[in-house]
Design a protein around this motif. Structure first.
Motif, PDB file in Angstrom:
ATOM      1  N   TRP A   1      36.192  31.051  41.244  1.00 53.76           N
ATOM      2  CA  TRP A   1      36.148  32.437  40.782  1.00 53.76           C
ATOM      3  C   TRP A   1      37.564  32.977  40.617  1.00 53.76           C
ATOM      4  CZ3 TRP A   1      35.661  30.971  45.776  1.00 53.76           C
ATOM      5  CH2 TRP A   1      36.368  31.665  46.753  1.00 53.76           C
TER       6      TRP A   1
ATOM      7  N   ASP B   1      40.653  45.730  41.535  1.00 49.37           N
ATOM      8  CA  ASP B   1      39.605  46.688  41.181  1.00 49.37           C
ATOM      9  C   ASP B   1      40.185  47.926  40.515  1.00 49.37           C
ATOM     10  OD1 ASP B   1      36.857  47.250  41.112  1.00 49.37           O
ATOM     11  OD2 ASP B   1      37.016  48.579  42.840  1.00 49.37           O
TER      12      ASP B   1
ATOM     13  N   PHE C   1      40.965  42.311  33.144  1.00 49.88           N
ATOM     14  CA  PHE C   1      41.214  41.458  34.304  1.00 49.88           C
ATOM     15  C   PHE C   1      42.709  41.400  34.560  1.00 49.88           C
ATOM     16  CE2 PHE C   1      42.416  37.246  35.979  1.00 49.88           C
ATOM     17  CZ  PHE C   1      41.798  37.336  37.224  1.00 49.88           C
TER      18      PHE C   1
ATOM     19  N   ARG D   1      31.614  38.445  46.611  1.00 44.86           N
ATOM     20  CA  ARG D   1      31.693  39.778  46.000  1.00 44.86           C
ATOM     21  C   ARG D   1      31.838  40.871  47.062  1.00 44.86           C
ATOM     22  NH1 ARG D   1      30.555  39.651  40.633  1.00 44.86           N
ATOM     23  NH2 ARG D   1      29.100  38.068  39.874  1.00 44.86           N
TER      24      ARG D   1
ATOM     25  N   ARG E   1      38.116  42.732  42.841  1.00 47.67           N
ATOM     26  CA  ARG E   1      36.954  42.482  42.010  1.00 47.67           C
ATOM     27  C   ARG E   1      36.968  41.015  41.611  1.00 47.67           C
ATOM     28  NH1 ARG E   1      35.286  45.830  36.491  1.00 47.67           N
ATOM     29  NH2 ARG E   1      33.050  45.353  36.582  1.00 47.67           N
TER      30      ARG E   1
ATOM     31  N   SER F   1      35.249  37.598  39.453  1.00 45.53           N
ATOM     32  CA  SER F   1      34.461  37.145  38.313  1.00 45.53           C
ATOM     33  C   SER F   1      34.198  35.654  38.447  1.00 45.53           C
ATOM     34  CB  SER F   1      35.197  37.409  36.999  1.00 45.53           C
ATOM     35  OG  SER F   1      34.487  36.829  35.910  1.00 45.53           O
TER      36      SER F   1
ATOM     37  N   SER G   1      32.678  34.238  35.857  1.00 49.69           N
ATOM     38  CA  SER G   1      32.473  33.896  34.454  1.00 49.69           C
ATOM     39  C   SER G   1      33.186  32.600  34.109  1.00 49.69           C
ATOM     40  CB  SER G   1      32.993  35.021  33.558  1.00 49.69           C
ATOM     41  OG  SER G   1      32.887  34.663  32.193  1.00 49.69           O
TER      42      SER G   1
ATOM     43  N   VAL H   1      37.288  33.963  32.069  1.00 50.76           N
ATOM     44  CA  VAL H   1      37.723  35.347  32.272  1.00 50.76           C
ATOM     45  C   VAL H   1      38.601  35.789  31.103  1.00 50.76           C
ATOM     46  CG1 VAL H   1      39.026  36.883  33.784  1.00 50.76           C
ATOM     47  CG2 VAL H   1      37.526  35.156  34.761  1.00 50.76           C
TER      48      VAL H   1
ATOM     49  N   ARG I   1      32.853  38.852  30.969  1.00 49.84           N
ATOM     50  CA  ARG I   1      33.833  38.802  32.069  1.00 49.84           C
ATOM     51  C   ARG I   1      33.260  39.256  33.391  1.00 49.84           C
ATOM     52  NH1 ARG I   1      38.448  41.509  29.811  1.00 49.84           N
ATOM     53  NH2 ARG I   1      39.035  39.426  29.066  1.00 49.84           N
ATOM     54  N   TRP I   2      32.520  40.352  33.383  1.00 49.86           N
ATOM     55  CA  TRP I   2      32.041  40.921  34.645  1.00 49.86           C
ATOM     56  C   TRP I   2      30.528  40.784  34.808  1.00 49.86           C
ATOM     57  CZ3 TRP I   2      36.045  40.997  37.434  1.00 49.86           C
ATOM     58  CH2 TRP I   2      37.277  41.392  36.929  1.00 49.86           C
TER      59      TRP I   2
END
Length: 467
Positions: A155, A160, A167, A238, A247, A249, A251, A254, A464-465
């Motif tokens: 990740w 944040d 990002f 998370r 924060r 991700s 994904s 990213v 992304r999120w």
């Protein structure tokens, strides 16, 4: 009159009594709510929650949830099949009490995976957790095989406080660098503490290659438990990150360029407590069945990508020469190969030898991914498939004639290509069953339509999120 002692079909014997006792224990530990968790076809974690005092009711009757989520896209648009995607009907979520976990990073909450059951008590044909369990039952009945599995978790950690949607890496240190670990050392220590408190045995935690990227590896379990653990650990990551003003991700990409986040699968086949990936007479100690299993997975990798790399963002990650495994090649400890044989250290091979499947990311539903990979391997066992010549180095550098001799070809370059191959793969579609196979196809085609005309940077931003 029906009472809690007479639950509808779908629960497990004794669950009501256990849930009643658990409810009191949890309340005494300050747990006020329970997260009922599952993963949809698009790979998105979905939940309902109940007050702790309602756990016995959930064990007896389940908790209502629409079947429409089987055809939700990652962005919450809805597609349809001939039986899924309408506003009609209802399902029940039944908690797997053996996996109920008090969340260390979310005081007041516990977490539990669920099976999705019809109102009449039958397994829902779109339930991926049930699909994986049935695949394992079939493997045991037909071949006497059991499996152990683990899902690597990569990740990206961002600030944040970054501008909305953007990002910004929360660590600036180099790849695998001590600097990065110092920068986010408090976050890492709290994450390890939370995992330990939740009974998750962490094998490794370290900075990874891309900016702000980390990886966590856990011990192997039976595949259903391994998939459950993958979902739980991501939930925990998370929660810990939020408490540190960060924060995360998961994904696959990213950003539009650079190395993405993987979710490699590690898998080994066992019979009567013996690991079949070591101690044999085939290459690198594989038994004949272990080689055939690996060959079955390798042969179906192009179709498997529709399940293991299910997002348009997945194909921003699946690029040559980035250790993503984008060719149908296998090798011993060869990180550019899609299928990597891991023998383990001398003295531990009876426990550690396994296969690593690399073209997998965390947009994948882990139950679908593991179930389909196992189904592909079992087809190889049944046909007594043999692996082609192994590949060393980077398959991207093979001359065309050498690649052909090794049966090395490029995996699909887009989600649309992977869906087309999946459509024609009867082994995977039969294993999934028509309802779940059609849901996979419809959701993937829906994702393709969602990004039509978008540039790579826009695709990365869109997902992304989400994961």
């Amino acid at each position: 009159m029906t009472t809690l002692a007479d639950p509808v079909p779908g629960g497990r014997p004794g669950d009501v009594e256990r849930a009643t006792a658990l409810s009191g224990e949890l309340a005494g530990r300050g747990v006020h709510g329970i997260v009922l968790a599952y993963v949809d076809t698009a790979g998105v974690g979905r939940v309902k929650t109940i007050p702790t005092g309602r756990l016995a009711d959930a064990a007896a009757w389940g908790v209502g949830m629409s079947p429409v989520f089987d055809t939700f896209l990652a962005g919450d648009a809805i597609v349809t099949t001939d039986v899924l995607g309408s506003p009609d009907g209802d399902l029940r979520l039944y908690p797997e009490l053996d996996r109920l976990t008090v969340l260390a990073a979310q005081p007041g909450w516990a977490w539990v995976p669920v099976d999705r059951i019809t109102q009449d008590g039958a397994p829902h044909p779109g339930c991926s957790r049930t699909f994986l369990r049935h695949t394992l039952t079939d493997a045991r009945a037909r071949h006497g095989l059991d499996f152990r599995a683990a899902v690597e978790i990569e990740w990206s950690v961002g600030l944040d406080s970054a501008p909305a949607g953007e990002f910004v890496p929360a660590a600036t240190g180099p790849a695998y660098g001590a600097t990065r670990l110092v920068e986010l050392g408090d976050f890492g220590a709290d994450l390890l503490a939370a995992c330990a408190a939740q009974g998750v045995d962490v094998d490794q935690f370290h900075p990874e290659y891309a900016a702000g990227q980390f990886e966590l590896s856990t011990g192997a379990l039976d595949p259903v438990a391994a998939a459950d653990r993958s979902v739980l650990v991501r939930h925990t990551i998370r929660a810990v990150a939020r408490r540190h003003g960060l924060r995360v991700s998961f994904s696959p990409a990213v950003n539009a360029t650079g190395v993405g986040n993987g979710g490699h699968l590690h898998l080994s086949a066992w019979r009567d407590g013996v690991n079949l990936h070591t101690g044999g007479v085939r290459r690198y100690g594989m038994t004949a069945e272990a080689e055939s299993f690996a060959a079955g997975v390798l042969a179906r990798l192009p179709a498997l990508t529709a399940v293991t790399a299910p997002s348009p963002a997945s194909y921003l990650r699946l690029r040559p020469s980035q250790w993503a495994g984008v060719y149908t090649a296998w090798g011993l400890e060869t990180r550019e190969c899609a299928l990597r044989l891991v023998t383990g250290t001398a003295g531990l091979r009876d426990r550690a030898a396994n296969l690593e499947v690399k073209p997998v990311d965390l947009a994948a539903n882990p139950y679908l991914a593991l179930g389909c990979v196992i189904a592909a391997g079992l087809e190889g066992v049944e046909s007594e498939a043999v692996l082609p010549p192994e590949t060393t180095g980077d398959p991207a550098h093979l001359a065309p004639e050498e690649a052909a001799a090794r049966e090395v070809r490029r995996l699909p370059k887009t989600l649309a290509e992977s869906v087309e191959v999946f459509r024609g793969d009867e082994v995977l579609r039969t294993a999934l069953g028509p309802v779940l196979a059609d849901a996979v196809t419809a959701v993937r085609e829906g994702e393709v339509a969602q990004v039509d005309g978008l540039e790579d940077a826009q695709i990365a931003a869109a997902y992304r999120w989400v994961y």
